[in-house]
Design a protein around this motif. Structure first.
Motif, PDB file in Angstrom:
ATOM      1  N   UNK C 110       0.798  -1.222   0.000  1.00 29.45           N
ATOM      2  CA  UNK C 110       0.000   0.000   0.000  1.00 29.45           C
ATOM      3  C   UNK C 110       0.829   1.269   0.000  1.00 29.45           C
ATOM      4  N   UNK C 111       2.081   1.206   0.450  1.00 28.83           N
ATOM      5  CA  UNK C 111       2.901   2.419   0.454  1.00 28.83           C
ATOM      6  C   UNK C 111       4.104   2.312  -0.479  1.00 28.83           C
ATOM      7  N   UNK C 112       4.260   1.164  -1.159  1.00 28.35           N
ATOM      8  CA  UNK C 112       5.355   1.050  -2.118  1.00 28.35           C
ATOM      9  C   UNK C 112       4.968   1.822  -3.374  1.00 28.35           C
ATOM     10  N   UNK C 113       5.825   2.724  -3.865  1.00 25.75           N
ATOM     11  CA  UNK C 113       5.478   3.477  -5.069  1.00 25.75           C
ATOM     12  C   UNK C 113       5.190   2.535  -6.231  1.00 25.75           C
ATOM     13  N   UNK C 114       4.348   3.014  -7.178  1.00 28.99           N
ATOM     14  CA  UNK C 114       3.878   2.292  -8.355  1.00 28.99           C
ATOM     15  C   UNK C 114       2.827   1.261  -7.966  1.00 28.99           C
ATOM     16  N   UNK C 115       3.092   0.388  -6.991  1.00 28.61           N
ATOM     17  CA  UNK C 115       2.053  -0.544  -6.561  1.00 28.61           C
ATOM     18  C   UNK C 115       0.963   0.254  -5.858  1.00 28.61           C
ATOM     19  N   UNK C 116       1.284   0.819  -4.685  1.00 32.16           N
ATOM     20  CA  UNK C 116       0.416   1.722  -3.960  1.00 32.16           C
ATOM     21  C   UNK C 116      -1.030   1.270  -3.866  1.00 32.16           C
ATOM     22  N   UNK C 117      -1.201   0.006  -3.513  1.00 33.31           N
ATOM     23  CA  UNK C 117      -2.570  -0.456  -3.283  1.00 33.31           C
ATOM     24  C   UNK C 117      -2.520  -1.592  -2.280  1.00 33.31           C
ATOM     25  N   UNK C 118      -3.070  -1.402  -1.072  1.00 34.09           N
ATOM     26  CA  UNK C 118      -3.076  -2.504  -0.116  1.00 34.09           C
ATOM     27  C   UNK C 118      -4.079  -3.566  -0.558  1.00 34.09           C
ATOM     28  N   UNK C 119      -3.567  -4.774  -0.790  1.00 33.28           N
ATOM     29  CA  UNK C 119      -4.419  -5.822  -1.346  1.00 33.28           C
ATOM     30  C   UNK C 119      -5.596  -6.105  -0.426  1.00 33.28           C
ATOM     31  N   UNK C 120      -5.350  -6.025   0.894  1.00 32.93           N
ATOM     32  CA  UNK C 120      -6.394  -6.387   1.849  1.00 32.93           C
ATOM     33  C   UNK C 120      -7.538  -5.386   1.878  1.00 32.93           C
ATOM     34  N   UNK C 121      -7.453  -4.280   1.133  1.00 28.06           N
ATOM     35  CA  UNK C 121      -8.562  -3.340   1.152  1.00 28.06           C
ATOM     36  C   UNK C 121      -9.693  -3.780   0.230  1.00 28.06           C
ATOM     37  N   UNK C 122      -9.544  -4.922  -0.434  1.00 30.08           N
ATOM     38  CA  UNK C 122     -10.709  -5.585  -1.034  1.00 30.08           C
ATOM     39  C   UNK C 122     -11.059  -6.732  -0.091  1.00 30.08           C
ATOM     40  N   UNK C 123     -12.314  -6.756   0.390  1.00 30.78           N
ATOM     41  CA  UNK C 123     -12.609  -7.651   1.516  1.00 30.78           C
ATOM     42  C   UNK C 123     -12.491  -9.118   1.132  1.00 30.78           C
TER      43      UNK C 123
END
Lengths: 71, 76, 263
Positions: C110-123
């Motif tokens: 979630x905080x790595x640049x380019x990726x920037x999406x925490x996978x767990x934020x999809x339930x």
């Protein structure tokens, strides 16, 4: 637990266990008795049992958690 | 100048946000003081723990009442 | 980079909505293959590769990668497994270490640049992990305490006055069987969701007031947004580590609870 010697780690574990379980107990109490109250409301066409059931469920679940974990 | 800001959505969300402040402070006080009490008097651990549990249950119940309050008021 | 390319509506500032932050377009034209799925696959490969590099030929004196991963292993063993599982800790270390590292990598993306999406934020992702722990919990409970004994120990805790069991055992049942796995998944999901929203909001504030619409009045707000983004990124990394730890800890707590009857 019986009167046997207990180590501090076990106390800590039981305490952590209790602290993680209490919110789900309270939620479950509200859900069960609030749900029963809601169904009674639907059935009898009144609107008093849902709040009563919710608060009653909270009290019962709090009592259960207190009795279960404070030993 | 027109409208500067507008809020859309359900007002009950703000209500729950406000209702969670008090229990948040309460739980913080309970555990802070409880841990301090255990550190001061480790031999009274059982008694302190029991009262911490009671206080935590009652405070948490307040937070959860805040969670269902919108539904309660809708029902009435 | 999602947060910076979210559309600003004309001249006025619009806060990012969950729709545009979390409902992402498919990556390679396949409908189910979206960014979170890609990141989940990448993090699975990353965790496997990391542990493989560390433990495929373990040295007595650890060096390099082995040192780091061994530190993580020790952390999971001493903080997660042993307090709740006691002498059974070693049997479940594989599962718990995998859970901890997988969730940690998911969150840190979630905080790595380019990726920037925490996978767990999809339930769906935490839900699958929580359901598998739930199935394991029931299986172990029935195996170690017997089918009747497990449910009896769960629904009728000793030490209460007899008549009140009628009122309390439904609460016990619902709390253990439905609410516990639900909160197990939702705790991780909600933290990651809210953290991502928060970061996206503050970086949007910085981007909008410093690049899209630079005015003397708006510039300080933009600077505040940038500073808050930096602070919350650090805070968010702490939360991400904490949530991975808690997820593994709750899993080990549930497993420990079904291995031994409660008191």
């Amino acid at each position: 637990m019986s009167a046997q010697e207990r180590r501090p780690e076990e106390d800590g574990r039981d305490f952590a266990d209790a602290m993680w379980s209490i919110p789900s107990y309270l939620l479950a109490g509200m859900a069960v008795y609030g749900g029963i109250g809601w169904l009674l409301d639907r059935w009898l066409d009144v609107s008093a049992f849902f709040p009563i059931g919710t608060v009653l469920g909270l009290i019962l679940a709090g009592y259960l958690a207190y009795r279960k974990f404070s030993r | 100048m027109g409208i500067l800001a507008e809020v859309s959505g359900n007002v009950t969300a703000i209500g729950y946000g406000l209702a969670a402040i008090g229990p948040g402070i309460g739980v913080g006080i309970i555990f802070g003081q409880g841990v301090q009490a255990i550190a001061r008097q480790p031999e009274a651990y059982g008694l302190i723990r029991q009262n911490m549990l009671l206080g935590f249950v009652l405070t948490e119940a307040l937070a959860l009442i805040g969670l269902v309050a919108p539904f309660l008021f809708q029902a009435i | 980079m999602i947060t910076l390319t979210a559309p600003a509506h004309g001249d006025e500032f619009g806060a990012p909505t969950p729709e545009e932050l979390f409902n992402l377009a498919p990556v390679a034209g396949v409908e189910w293959f979206t960014k979170p799925v890609l990141l989940a696959v990448i993090s699975a490969i990353l965790v496997i590769g990391l542990t493989w590099a560390a433990f495929s030929s373990p040295k007595l004196v650890p060096r390099g990668v082995q040192n780091v991963v061994e530190y993580g292993y020790m952390f999971v063993r001493d903080q997660v497994a042993r307090p709740f599982l006691g002498k059974d800790a070693d049997r479940f270390m594989g599962l718990l270490v995998t859970l901890f590292f997988l969730v940690l990598v998911w969150n840190l993306l979630g905080v790595v640049p380019i990726a920037q999406f925490p996978v767990a934020s999809h339930i769906a992702f935490p839900a699958v992990l929580a359901i598998s722990i739930y199935v394991l919990k029931i299986y172990l409970g029935v195996k170690h305490q017997g089918a009747g004994g497990y449910f009896k120990n769960m629904m009728f805790p000793p030490g209460l006055p007899k008549p009140i069991y009628v009122l309390l055992s439904p609460i016990e049942f619902l709390s253990n069987m439905i609410i516990a796995p639900f909160t197990h998944a939702v705790r991780l999901f909600a933290n990651m969701f809210a953290g991502h929203m928060l970061l996206a909001f503050f970086s949007m504030v910085g981007f909008h007031f410093l690049f899209v619409q630079l005015t003397p009045l708006g510039a300080p707000v933009g600077v505040v947004g940038v500073i808050m983004t930096i602070i919350f990124t650090g805070f968010e990394m702490f939360i991400q580590f904490l949530q991975a730890f808690l997820f593994a800890m709750l899993a080990s707590m549930y497993i420990g609870g079904s291995l031994h009857a409660e008191h």
